[in-house]
Design a protein around this motif. Structure first.
Motif, PDB file in Angstrom:
ATOM      1  N   ILE A 175       8.408  -5.040  -9.480  1.00 19.81           N
ATOM      2  CA  ILE A 175       7.434  -4.468  -8.883  1.00 19.81           C
ATOM      3  C   ILE A 175       6.055  -5.334  -9.299  1.00 19.81           C
ATOM      4  O   ILE A 175       5.983  -5.372 -10.445  1.00 19.81           O
ATOM      5  CB  ILE A 175       7.173  -3.142  -9.102  1.00 19.81           C
ATOM      6  N   GLU A 176       5.507  -5.765  -8.371  1.00 22.06           N
ATOM      7  CA  GLU A 176       4.220  -6.647  -8.505  1.00 22.06           C
ATOM      8  C   GLU A 176       2.993  -5.921  -8.216  1.00 22.06           C
ATOM      9  O   GLU A 176       2.574  -5.605  -6.913  1.00 22.06           O
ATOM     10  CB  GLU A 176       4.337  -7.831  -8.049  1.00 22.06           C
ATOM     11  N   ILE A 177       1.852  -5.670  -9.248  1.00 13.12           N
ATOM     12  CA  ILE A 177       0.712  -5.376  -8.936  1.00 13.12           C
ATOM     13  C   ILE A 177      -0.336  -6.230  -8.007  1.00 13.12           C
ATOM     14  O   ILE A 177      -0.353  -7.271  -8.192  1.00 13.12           O
ATOM     15  CB  ILE A 177       0.089  -5.061 -10.532  1.00 13.12           C
ATOM     16  N   GLY A 178      -1.171  -5.542  -7.218  1.00 13.94           N
ATOM     17  CA  GLY A 178      -2.027  -6.236  -6.422  1.00 13.94           C
ATOM     18  C   GLY A 178      -1.326  -6.727  -5.033  1.00 13.94           C
ATOM     19  O   GLY A 178      -2.005  -7.684  -4.233  1.00 13.94           O
ATOM     20  N   LYS A 179      -0.072  -6.536  -4.957  1.00 18.49           N
ATOM     21  CA  LYS A 179       0.396  -7.103  -3.587  1.00 18.49           C
ATOM     22  C   LYS A 179       1.111  -5.752  -2.683  1.00 18.49           C
ATOM     23  O   LYS A 179       1.528  -4.762  -3.199  1.00 18.49           O
ATOM     24  CB  LYS A 179       1.738  -7.845  -4.050  1.00 18.49           C
ATOM     25  N   VAL A 180       1.129  -6.014  -1.409  1.00 14.96           N
ATOM     26  CA  VAL A 180       1.899  -5.123  -0.489  1.00 14.96           C
ATOM     27  C   VAL A 180       3.345  -5.592  -0.514  1.00 14.96           C
ATOM     28  O   VAL A 180       3.523  -7.026  -0.419  1.00 14.96           O
ATOM     29  CB  VAL A 180       1.401  -5.327   0.931  1.00 14.96           C
ATOM     30  N   GLN A 181       4.230  -4.851  -0.756  1.00 17.45           N
ATOM     31  CA  GLN A 181       5.591  -5.180  -1.101  1.00 17.45           C
ATOM     32  C   GLN A 181       6.697  -4.169  -0.365  1.00 17.45           C
ATOM     33  O   GLN A 181       6.229  -2.916  -0.283  1.00 17.45           O
ATOM     34  CB  GLN A 181       5.953  -5.639  -2.428  1.00 17.45           C
TER      35      GLN A 181
END
Length: 279
Positions: free
Chosen positions: A2-8
């Motif tokens: 899970i990456e902060i700052g991105k739409v995923q």
């Protein structure tokens, strides 16, 4: 991951009274909450959903189905919603405004104005904005001398000129001798490429010679449109006093300039006023 700052795209692991817990589908122990009010109706465990990851007011990772105006590493012109002791807060389309720290500002910002920023994570893994974008821009833009460009002024050096981010991506510079005295950071400019330097950066010319193909009054209207998100509440029924006050031109000059822009299909006229085509 899970990456902060991105739409995923994440997978619903379980649904609880406070919302749905999402994972990347691989590490099911690494989950993030999607608040109950944003969970789509009839959602079930195993469903996939597109979300943006950021931190809430208590610095906890959280997800949202809202689409932000900027993602990590991107550039965007964002409006200042508030100014506090820790910095300015920008409207980026989410419930919690985005912090622009004082030490990341290249000029003292003003509430209600737009400024070009880049989104990054600070040492505490919190999302923040920065106006220090010079080292982040690229060279070798796909333009040649004589081409018209649009961009945002992101910094002004009184000895050099106004630095412009062309297409929010490439280096541009309006030399001080060509810059208007009232030009400001955050302003969207329409200019012509006058020189391509050896390092690939572009020198821009918004002066009268550069606007040879577009009369001065038409340029003034286009500039106002760019500064007003592509709409102005004026037409041929507007009082001449208001035209003079807003555009510093006579009503007859205003009508001629509007006529030229209509002919060139740069604008359209509606009952509400003037709209820029392709805004």
């Amino acid at each position: 991951m899970i990456e902060i700052g991105k739409v995923q795209t994440l997978t619903i692991e379980r649904i609880t009274p406070i919302g749905a817990y999402l994972s990347d589908g691989f590490d099911t122990t690494d989950v993030v909450l999607l608040p109950e009010k944003e969970v789509p109706k009839n959602s079930r465990a195993g469903d996939q959903i597109d979300v943006f990851i950021y931190r809430d007011s208590k610095d906890r990772l959280i997800s949202t189905t809202r689409e932000p105006k900027i993602q990590i590493g991107e550039f965007a012109a964002l409006k200042v919603a508030d100014i506090t002791k820790v910095g300015a807060f920008l409207d980026w389309g989410l419930e919690k405004d985005l912090l622009l720290p004082y030490n990341e500002q290249t000029v003292k910002v003003q509430k209600g104005r737009d400024y070009l920023v880049n989104l990054y994570t600070d040492k505490s893994d919190r999302l923040c904005a920065t106006m220090k974008i010079y080292p982040l821009l690229k060279v070798d833009a796909p333009y040649k001398v004589g081409d018209w460009i649009e961009g945002y002024v992101y910094q002004i050096n009184p000895e050099i000129g106004a630095f412009v981010a062309i297409d929010n991506l490439y280096h541009g510079l309006i030399l001080i001798k060509d810059a208007n005295s009232d030009i400001h950071c955050g302003e969207k400019v329409h200019a012509r490429v006058s020189e391509i330097r050896n390092d690939g950066k572009l020198v821009l010319s918004p002066n009268k010679k550069a606007y040879k193909e577009i009369p001065k009054d038409a340029v003034a209207i286009l500039t106002k449109l760019n500064e007003s998100q592509g709409f102005l509440p004026y037409n041929d029924k507007t009082d001449a006093y208001l035209i003079k006050k807003e555009f510093n031109m006579s009503k007859s000059s205003f009508k001629r300039a509007v006529g030229k822009l209509l002919k060139e299909k740069k604008i359209k006229i509606t009952e509400r006023g003037i709209e820029k085509n392709g805004k």
